[in-house]
Write a protein that holds these residues in place. Structure first.
Motif, mmCIF file in Angstrom:
data_model
loop_
_atom_site.group_PDB
_atom_site.id
_atom_site.type_symbol
_atom_site.label_atom_id
_atom_site.label_comp_id
_atom_site.label_asym_id
_atom_site.label_seq_id
_atom_site.Cartn_x
_atom_site.Cartn_y
_atom_site.Cartn_z
ATOM 1 N N ARG A 219 0.802 -1.055 0.048
ATOM 2 C CA ARG A 219 0.032 0.016 0.198
ATOM 3 C C ARG A 219 0.806 1.212 -0.111
ATOM 4 N NH1 ARG A 219 -4.620 2.100 4.283
ATOM 5 N NH2 ARG A 219 -5.613 3.378 2.902
ATOM 6 N N PRO A 220 1.061 1.821 -1.249
ATOM 7 C CA PRO A 220 2.182 3.018 -1.220
ATOM 8 C C PRO A 220 1.569 4.134 -0.291
ATOM 9 C CG PRO A 220 1.965 1.789 -3.483
ATOM 10 C CD PRO A 220 0.886 1.220 -2.530
ATOM 11 N N SER A 221 2.543 5.093 -0.111
ATOM 12 C CA SER A 221 1.845 6.407 0.775
ATOM 13 C C SER A 221 3.255 7.238 0.661
ATOM 14 C CB SER A 221 1.491 5.885 1.998
ATOM 15 O OG SER A 221 1.365 7.169 2.606
ATOM 16 N N ASP A 222 2.911 8.458 0.611
ATOM 17 C CA ASP A 222 3.758 9.475 0.654
ATOM 18 C C ASP A 222 4.301 9.559 2.244
ATOM 19 O OD1 ASP A 222 3.455 10.307 -1.976
ATOM 20 O OD2 ASP A 222 1.894 12.250 -1.165
ATOM 21 N N ARG A 223 3.717 8.895 3.120
ATOM 22 C CA ARG A 223 4.199 8.790 4.386
ATOM 23 C C ARG A 223 5.611 7.871 4.711
ATOM 24 N NH1 ARG A 223 1.306 11.376 8.150
ATOM 25 N NH2 ARG A 223 -0.917 11.753 7.660
ATOM 26 N N ILE A 224 5.611 7.100 3.702
ATOM 27 C CA ILE A 224 6.969 5.997 3.688
ATOM 28 C C ILE A 224 8.054 6.564 3.534
ATOM 29 C CG2 ILE A 224 7.723 3.979 2.549
ATOM 30 C CD1 ILE A 224 4.959 3.072 2.307
ATOM 31 N N GLU A 225 9.168 6.605 4.246
ATOM 32 C CA GLU A 225 10.747 7.082 4.124
ATOM 33 C C GLU A 225 11.530 5.945 4.273
ATOM 34 O OE1 GLU A 225 11.469 9.941 6.961
ATOM 35 O OE2 GLU A 225 9.462 10.834 7.047
ATOM 36 N N LEU A 226 12.301 5.621 2.922
ATOM 37 C CA LEU A 226 13.112 4.604 2.902
ATOM 38 C C LEU A 226 14.465 4.882 3.608
ATOM 39 C CD1 LEU A 226 12.487 3.639 -0.871
ATOM 40 C CD2 LEU A 226 11.263 2.546 1.217
ATOM 41 N N TYR A 227 15.350 3.763 4.108
ATOM 42 C CA TYR A 227 16.360 4.248 4.947
ATOM 43 C C TYR A 227 17.178 2.864 4.484
ATOM 44 C CZ TYR A 227 15.036 0.653 8.443
ATOM 45 O OH TYR A 227 14.678 -0.516 8.946
ATOM 46 N N ASP A 228 18.415 3.001 4.562
ATOM 47 C CA ASP A 228 19.389 1.947 3.873
ATOM 48 C C ASP A 228 20.059 0.973 5.085
ATOM 49 O OD1 ASP A 228 19.474 2.476 1.216
ATOM 50 O OD2 ASP A 228 20.681 4.311 1.806
ATOM 51 N N GLU A 229 20.372 1.454 6.223
ATOM 52 C CA GLU A 229 20.963 0.481 7.389
ATOM 53 C C GLU A 229 20.498 0.908 8.377
ATOM 54 O OE1 GLU A 229 22.920 -2.224 6.484
ATOM 55 O OE2 GLU A 229 22.779 -1.751 4.169
ATOM 56 N N VAL A 230 20.584 2.185 8.912
ATOM 57 C CA VAL A 230 20.225 2.475 10.109
ATOM 58 C C VAL A 230 19.422 3.866 10.268
ATOM 59 C CG1 VAL A 230 21.107 3.070 12.495
ATOM 60 C CG2 VAL A 230 22.227 1.289 11.205
ATOM 61 N N VAL A 231 18.460 4.265 11.132
ATOM 62 C CA VAL A 231 17.742 5.048 11.010
ATOM 63 C C VAL A 231 17.516 5.270 12.493
ATOM 64 C CG1 VAL A 231 15.617 4.226 10.614
ATOM 65 C CG2 VAL A 231 15.820 6.850 10.326
ATOM 66 N N GLU A 232 17.311 6.689 13.121
ATOM 67 C CA GLU A 232 17.125 7.035 14.550
ATOM 68 C C GLU A 232 15.758 8.077 14.562
ATOM 69 O OE1 GLU A 232 19.557 8.038 18.411
ATOM 70 O OE2 GLU A 232 19.574 9.452 16.897
ATOM 71 N N PRO A 233 14.685 7.324 14.537
ATOM 72 C CA PRO A 233 13.322 8.029 14.399
ATOM 73 C C PRO A 233 13.146 9.190 15.725
ATOM 74 C CG PRO A 233 12.977 5.944 15.178
ATOM 75 C CD PRO A 233 14.151 5.721 14.562
ATOM 76 N N VAL A 234 13.570 8.913 16.727
ATOM 77 C CA VAL A 234 13.660 9.654 17.925
ATOM 78 C C VAL A 234 14.894 9.374 18.860
ATOM 79 C CG1 VAL A 234 11.152 9.955 18.043
ATOM 80 C CG2 VAL A 234 12.548 8.049 19.477
ATOM 81 N N VAL B 267 16.623 2.178 14.682
ATOM 82 C CA VAL B 267 16.083 1.019 13.762
ATOM 83 C C VAL B 267 17.314 0.681 12.868
ATOM 84 C CG1 VAL B 267 14.216 0.427 11.936
ATOM 85 C CG2 VAL B 267 13.870 2.023 13.796
ATOM 86 N N ALA B 268 17.549 -0.824 13.009
ATOM 87 C CA ALA B 268 18.772 -1.219 12.189
ATOM 88 C C ALA B 268 18.342 -2.315 11.429
ATOM 89 C CB ALA B 268 19.818 -1.850 13.027
ATOM 90 N N ARG B 269 18.845 -2.621 10.018
ATOM 91 C CA ARG B 269 18.551 -3.536 9.252
ATOM 92 C C ARG B 269 19.747 -4.634 9.484
ATOM 93 N NH1 ARG B 269 20.044 -6.242 4.548
ATOM 94 N NH2 ARG B 269 22.193 -5.017 4.563
ATOM 95 N N ILE B 270 19.195 -5.992 9.814
ATOM 96 C CA ILE B 270 20.235 -6.853 9.977
ATOM 97 C C ILE B 270 19.929 -8.139 8.960
ATOM 98 C CG2 ILE B 270 20.520 -6.203 12.446
ATOM 99 C CD1 ILE B 270 18.711 -8.644 13.067
ATOM 100 N N GLY B 271 18.930 -8.039 8.137
ATOM 101 C CA GLY B 271 18.876 -9.105 7.292
ATOM 102 C C GLY B 271 18.377 -10.453 7.822
ATOM 103 N N GLY B 272 18.208 -11.578 6.642
ATOM 104 C CA GLY B 272 17.911 -12.739 7.336
ATOM 105 C C GLY B 272 16.819 -13.288 6.566
ATOM 106 N N HIS B 273 15.551 -13.050 7.570
ATOM 107 C CA HIS B 273 14.112 -13.769 7.117
ATOM 108 C C HIS B 273 13.720 -12.898 5.979
ATOM 109 C CE1 HIS B 273 10.298 -15.015 7.616
ATOM 110 N NE2 HIS B 273 9.631 -13.958 8.412
ATOM 111 N N PHE B 274 14.052 -11.697 5.784
ATOM 112 C CA PHE B 274 14.045 -10.671 4.497
ATOM 113 C C PHE B 274 15.310 -9.998 4.368
ATOM 114 C CE2 PHE B 274 9.550 -11.820 4.903
ATOM 115 C CZ PHE B 274 9.204 -11.699 3.506
#
Length: 276
Positions: A145-160, A165-172
């Protein structure tokens, strides 16, 4: 028009007159189409006979589920911080009691999810609370469900501040975790969904390519997951369901679980003994 929700995985799709022909997430080998075939529902339909279940997991961490269970049955987690609240993972229903409770707690600044199986109705939740949605670029193709609210990040992001939030892979490829520095009384908590899944013996975790179809991950990927969480200090691990919590020594649990997993892949079951 209706924003359709898959009954098997509980992921929401765009508003259309007719339900989609299929759910790409369930057609993937990491999920499944139910024995009754593809079936659909919607949030208004779920609201008749379902409610959100709210439980305080620990101070500053609110669990949010759906009762009776819908789809995979996961619960989301609302991390509360002075700099704003982050919803980790999502569920397919937002009822009025829950909206009022979260509003009283300060709302939601950002929503992040462990992997596509837990996307649920995140856009409806984001719209309700005027929240950002953070999705790893590696999983952008799984957004239904696309939305303008979605922001893509690559590896790590600090929302607050204090929540990473860290991408570690594996399951996806984009499977992610949240590190909450203030969790577990300041000793840190790792929120994992089933990117790193808490198992029945809650001194351990595990890792899989497909949980319902029992397809394991390879050695290199499991070791990479363990390596990627090493920089974070955490006492607890919160998995994706009620009660799925490693309550103590969480970082060591992830490390020894990866060692045990790899030992089994190498057919050396005695190389990672149980700590008891």
């Amino acid at each position: 028009m209706t924003a359709w929700i898959c009954r098997t995985c509980a992921v929401q799709y765009p508003d259309t007159e007719q339900s989609p022909a299929e759910c790409p997430i369930c057609l993937d080998e990491r999920q499944y189409v139910g024995s009754g075939g593809q079936q659909w529902t919607s949030m208004p339909e779920l609201a008749v006979g379902h409610t959100n279940e709210l439980r305080e997991e620990e101070p500053g961490l609110l669990g949010i589920g759906v009762e009776p269970q819908v789809g995979i049955g996961q619960r989301a987690l609302l991390v509360q911080t002075p700099g704003g609240n982050v919803l980790w993972d999502c569920v397919p229903l937002l009822d009025g009691v829950t909206f009022d409770r979260i509003t009283a707690l300060g709302g939601i600044a950002a929503i992040a999810m462990s992997h596509p199986h837990f996307y649920a109705a995140h856009i409806d939740w984001a719209n309700a609370f005027d929240a950002r949605v953070l999705i790893p670029r590696a999983d952008a193709g799984w957004v239904q469900r696309p939305s303008d609210r979605i922001e893509l990040y690559d590896e790590v992001v600090e929302p607050v501040p204090g929540v990473t939030v860290a991408r570690i892979g594996g399951h996806f490829d984009g499977a992610s975790v949240v590190h909450w520095t203030a969790g577990a009384g300041g000793r840190g908590a790792l929120l994992t969904g089933d990117t790193v899944t808490v198992v029945q013996d809650r001194e351990w975790v595990s890792f899989m390519w497909s949980y319902p179809n029992l397809i394991p991950l390879d050695e290199a990927t499991v070791l990479d997951i363990a390596h990627r969480v090493e920089p974070f200090a955490f006492e607890r691990v919160y998995g994706g369901w009620w009660g799925s919590v490693v309550v103590a020594d969480g970082a060591a649990a992830v490390r020894r679980s990866a060692e045990r997993y790899v030992a089994r892949l190498r057919e050396r079951p005695d190389s990672a003994p149980h700590p008891r």
